[in-house]
Design a protein around this motif. Structure first.
Motif, mmCIF file in Angstrom:
data_model
loop_
_atom_site.group_PDB
_atom_site.id
_atom_site.type_symbol
_atom_site.label_atom_id
_atom_site.label_comp_id
_atom_site.label_asym_id
_atom_site.label_seq_id
_atom_site.Cartn_x
_atom_site.Cartn_y
_atom_site.Cartn_z
ATOM 1 N N THR A 83 0.612 -1.279 0.071
ATOM 2 C CA THR A 83 -0.079 0.235 -0.186
ATOM 3 C C THR A 83 0.895 1.314 0.067
ATOM 4 N N PRO A 84 1.996 1.407 0.456
ATOM 5 C CA PRO A 84 2.783 2.693 0.602
ATOM 6 C C PRO A 84 3.254 3.092 -0.975
ATOM 7 N N GLU A 85 3.282 4.271 -1.259
ATOM 8 C CA GLU A 85 4.072 4.874 -2.201
ATOM 9 C C GLU A 85 3.676 4.290 -3.563
ATOM 10 N N LEU A 86 2.460 4.564 -3.805
ATOM 11 C CA LEU A 86 1.445 4.115 -4.749
ATOM 12 C C LEU A 86 1.955 5.062 -6.085
ATOM 13 N N HIS A 87 2.958 4.936 -6.717
ATOM 14 C CA HIS A 87 3.515 5.770 -7.879
ATOM 15 C C HIS A 87 4.726 5.095 -8.462
ATOM 16 N N SER A 88 5.188 5.730 -9.595
ATOM 17 C CA SER A 88 6.178 5.021 -10.317
ATOM 18 C C SER A 88 7.523 5.115 -9.520
ATOM 19 N N GLY A 89 7.838 5.838 -8.644
ATOM 20 C CA GLY A 89 8.755 5.920 -8.017
ATOM 21 C C GLY A 89 9.715 4.798 -6.928
ATOM 22 N N ARG A 90 8.432 4.029 -6.654
ATOM 23 C CA ARG A 90 8.951 3.010 -5.538
ATOM 24 C C ARG A 90 9.794 1.730 -6.135
ATOM 25 N N PHE A 91 9.369 1.292 -7.367
ATOM 26 C CA PHE A 91 9.867 0.094 -7.897
ATOM 27 C C PHE A 91 10.150 0.393 -9.477
ATOM 28 N N TRP A 92 11.393 0.444 -9.557
ATOM 29 C CA TRP A 92 11.849 0.847 -10.923
ATOM 30 C C TRP A 92 11.204 -0.083 -12.001
ATOM 31 N N ASP A 93 11.483 -1.441 -11.855
ATOM 32 C CA ASP A 93 11.116 -2.473 -12.764
ATOM 33 C C ASP A 93 9.790 -2.602 -13.153
ATOM 34 N N GLU A 94 8.733 -1.911 -12.419
ATOM 35 C CA GLU A 94 7.402 -1.851 -12.843
ATOM 36 C C GLU A 94 6.935 -1.499 -13.921
ATOM 37 N N ARG A 95 7.853 -0.336 -14.364
ATOM 38 C CA ARG A 95 7.582 0.360 -15.583
ATOM 39 C C ARG A 95 7.264 -0.658 -16.807
ATOM 40 N N TYR A 96 8.234 -1.944 -16.941
ATOM 41 C CA TYR A 96 8.084 -2.637 -18.196
ATOM 42 C C TYR A 96 6.623 -3.466 -18.299
ATOM 43 N N GLY A 97 6.219 -3.878 -17.278
ATOM 44 C CA GLY A 97 4.756 -4.485 -17.288
ATOM 45 C C GLY A 97 3.961 -3.414 -17.579
ATOM 46 N N LEU A 98 3.975 -2.539 -16.848
ATOM 47 C CA LEU A 98 2.931 -1.477 -16.957
ATOM 48 C C LEU A 98 2.961 -0.859 -18.224
ATOM 49 N N GLU A 99 3.984 -0.908 -18.995
ATOM 50 C CA GLU A 99 3.856 -0.106 -20.318
ATOM 51 C C GLU A 99 3.057 -0.985 -21.265
ATOM 52 N N ASN A 100 3.297 -2.300 -21.134
ATOM 53 C CA ASN A 100 2.333 -3.267 -21.843
ATOM 54 C C ASN A 100 0.815 -3.065 -21.510
ATOM 55 N N VAL A 101 0.547 -2.961 -20.350
ATOM 56 C CA VAL A 101 -0.821 -2.834 -19.892
ATOM 57 C C VAL A 101 -1.337 -1.485 -20.380
ATOM 58 N N GLU A 102 -0.697 -0.319 -20.219
ATOM 59 C CA GLU A 102 -1.035 0.976 -20.756
ATOM 60 C C GLU A 102 -1.214 0.838 -22.291
ATOM 61 N N ALA A 103 -0.245 0.348 -23.013
ATOM 62 C CA ALA A 103 -0.554 0.106 -24.445
ATOM 63 C C ALA A 103 -1.891 -0.339 -24.940
ATOM 64 N N HIS A 104 -2.439 -1.512 -24.013
ATOM 65 C CA HIS A 104 -3.394 -2.313 -24.255
ATOM 66 C C HIS A 104 -4.581 -1.396 -23.960
ATOM 67 N N LEU A 105 -4.567 -0.872 -22.883
ATOM 68 C CA LEU A 105 -5.869 0.089 -22.293
ATOM 69 C C LEU A 105 -5.922 1.219 -22.818
ATOM 70 N N ARG A 106 -4.909 1.876 -23.256
ATOM 71 C CA ARG A 106 -4.964 3.118 -23.774
ATOM 72 C C ARG A 106 -5.274 3.494 -25.285
ATOM 73 N N HIS A 107 -4.354 2.445 -25.891
ATOM 74 C CA HIS A 107 -4.254 2.462 -27.321
ATOM 75 C C HIS A 107 -4.717 1.181 -28.188
ATOM 76 N N GLY A 108 -5.336 0.362 -27.351
ATOM 77 C CA GLY A 108 -5.816 -0.801 -27.996
ATOM 78 C C GLY A 108 -4.929 -1.731 -28.670
ATOM 79 N N SER A 159 6.488 -10.349 -3.848
ATOM 80 C CA SER A 159 5.013 -10.582 -3.822
ATOM 81 C C SER A 159 4.189 -9.139 -3.762
ATOM 82 N N VAL A 160 4.878 -8.320 -3.860
ATOM 83 C CA VAL A 160 4.433 -6.900 -4.165
ATOM 84 C C VAL A 160 4.716 -6.222 -5.246
ATOM 85 N N ILE A 161 5.987 -6.315 -5.689
ATOM 86 C CA ILE A 161 6.401 -5.339 -7.148
ATOM 87 C C ILE A 161 5.737 -6.106 -8.266
ATOM 88 N N PHE A 162 5.176 -5.487 -9.363
ATOM 89 C CA PHE A 162 4.679 -5.777 -10.454
ATOM 90 C C PHE A 162 5.772 -6.196 -11.217
#
Length: 383
Positions: free
Chosen positions: A21-46, A144-147
Motif C-alpha cells: 500500500t505505500p508509495e503508490l507511484h512509479s518511483g517505488r519500484f523501477w522495474d514495474e514500468r516494463y509490465g505497466l507499459e504493456n498494460v497501458e498500451a492495451h488499455l489506452r491505445h488498444g 509478492s508486491v512489486i509488479f
C-alpha cells in the motif's frame, strides 16, 4: 494442519497487502514500468501486441485483466474514483495498488502450492513448516508486491513440479500433457521459467521405465512449446522485439558479469551466500535448508525406485537450475535465486521435523501432534 495452513496464508497475505500500500507511484519500484507499459498500451491505445518483450506475455496478462475491468467500470460509471489510467500517461494510485495486489495473491498461492508439494513428497507437518519458511523470506515478500513476473513464475513452477510428480505417479498421456501445460505457462510468465521442465527430465532420468516415460516426456515437450507460442505469438510475428528487449537484458547481464569479473564458480558461490543472507533464509535456516537438500540427495540414492524419483526431482532442481543459469550468464544477480527457495525451504523443514520427532519420541502421540506444529512455527518465524 489445514487450520495451520489457513492461518499462515491469512497472515502472509495480510503482511503482503500491507507492504503493497505505500508509495503508490512509479518511483517505488523501477522495474514495474516494463509490465505497466504493456498494460497501458492495451488499455489506452488498444494495442494487442506487447509494447516491449522484456518478459513474456503472461507476465502482465493478470494485471491487464484486473486493471482492464476497473478501467471499464470507470468508463461506465463515469466516476474518476475508479480510474486506473492517469489523464495523459501513466497510472493513478489505484492502478498501482491493483497491480500490486494481484502480486500478493500470487505470493499467497505459491505458499499454498509449496504446502501441496511438501505434503505429496513428505507429510503435512513438513509441508506446513516448509510453507512457513518460504513465507518469511524477505525476498519472497518483496517479489509478492512489486509488479514483476518473479512470484507468478514461482507459483507456476510449483504447479509444474506437482504436475510432474502426478504424471510419474500415474503415467498417462493426459498427465504428461497437464505437466507440459504447466511448464509452458511458467515459461510464458518469465523466460527463466523454462527451468520448470527440469523436474520432468530429472524424474525420467532417476526413475524406472525410461522407455515408456520417454513418450510422455516428448508429449509434455510438445505441449510446452505449443502453450508458450500460443501466449507469445509476437515472438514469431515480431522477432525483433525479443532481440531488442530480452537481448538487451542478456547484454546487460553480460556487462555486469564482466564488470564484477565473476567466474562461474563465483556466481555459484554467490547463490549460496545469497540463500544464507538476510534477503533470503538467513544463516541458520539457510544452512539447514542446504543440508536438507544434501540429505534428500543421499536418501534418493538409497530409496526404492518411485521414492528415489520424487526425492531426486526435489533435490536435483536447485542444481539443475543453477547449471542452466551458469550456462546463460555469469551475472551474480540476487533476485534470480528465488526459484531455489521452495526447495531449500523443504530441505530445512525435513531436517527440522525429523529433529523434532526425535526430541519428542517419548511423548504421547496426541501431545506430539499438538506440540510439533506449534514449536516449528514458533521457531521459524523469528529466524
Amino acid at each position: 494442519m489445514v487450520w495451520g495452513l489457513a492461518a499462515l496464508v491469512v497472515w502472509a497475505l495480510a503482511l503482503r497487502v500491507w507492504f503493497a500500500t505505500p508509495e503508490l507511484h512509479s518511483g517505488r519500484f523501477w522495474d514495474e514500468r516494463y509490465g505497466l507499459e504493456n498494460v497501458e498500451a492495451h488499455l489506452r491505445h488498444g494495442q494487442w501486441l506487447p509494447a516491449n518483450a522484456y518478459h513474456p506475455t503472461l507476465s502482465y496478462l493478470p494485471q491487464l485483466a484486473v486493471l482492464g475491468a476497473a478501467h471499464g467500470l470507470a468508463r461506465v460509471a463515469e466516476d474518476p474514483a475508479f480510474a486506473v489510467l492517469a489523464p495523459r500517461f501513466g497510472f493513478t494510485p489505484l492502478g498501482y495498488l491493483l497491480a500490486r495486489l494481484v502480486q500478493t495473491v500470487f505470493g499467497a498461492l505459491s505458499i499454498v502450492w509449496l504446502y501441496r508439494v511438501g505434503r505429496r513428497l513428505f507429510d503435512p507437518p513438513t509441508a506446513l513448516l516448509a510453507a512457513a519458511a518460504m513465507a518469511v523470506v524477505p525476498w519472497h515478500l518483496r517479489q509478492s508486491v512489486i509488479f514483476k513476473p518473479d512470484v507468478l513464475m514461482l507459483w507456476l513452477l510449483l504447479v509444474a513440479f506437482e504436475a510432474a510428480l502426478a504424471a510419474y505417479e500415474r503415467p498417462r498421456p493426459a498427465g504428461f500433457a497437464r505437466a507440459g501445460l504447466a511448464v509452458g505457462l511458467t515459461a510464458a510468465a518469465k523466460f527463466n521459467g523454462a527451468a520448470a521442465a527440469l523436474p520432468l527430465a530429472i524424474g525420467w532420468i532417476a526413475g524406472p521405465g525410461r522407455r515408456r516415460g520417454l513418450a510422455g516426456l516428448a508429449l509434455a515437450g510438445v505441449v510446452t512449446v505449443a502453450v508458450f507460442l500460443a501466449l507469445d505469438p509476437h515472438l514469431l510475428l515480431r522477432p525483433e522485439l525479443l532481440a531488442d528487449d530480452f537481448g538487451h537484458t542478456l547484454r546487460d547481464y553480460a556487462a555486469k558479469g564482466a564488470e564484477a569479473a565473476a567466474t562461474r564458480a563465483d556466481v555459484a558461490l554467490h547463490a549460496v551466500r545469497s540463500l544464507l543472507g538476510v534477503s533470503f533464509h538467513g544463516p541458520v535456516v539457510g544452512a539447514v535448508g542446504l543440508a536438507g537438500l544434501l540429505w534428500m540427495a543421499v536418501a534418493a540414492a538409497r530409496a526404492e525406485p518411485e521414492r528415489r524419483r520424487r526425492l531426486a526431482m526435489a533435490a536435483g532442481f536447485p542444481l539443475g537450475y543453477l547449471a542452466l543459469y551458469l550456462a546463460v550468464t555469469n551475472n551474480p544477480s540476487e533476485h534470480n535465486w528465488l526459484p531455489i527457495v521452495p526447495f531449500t525451504s523443504l530441505g530445512a523443514a525435513v531436517l527440522a521435523v525429523a529433529a523434532g520427532r526425535a526430541a519428542t519420541a517419548r511423548l504421547p502421540a496426541g501431545a506430539r501432534r499438538r506440540l510439533l506444529p506449534a514449536a516449528a512455527l514458533a521457531a521459524v518465524l523469528p529466524l
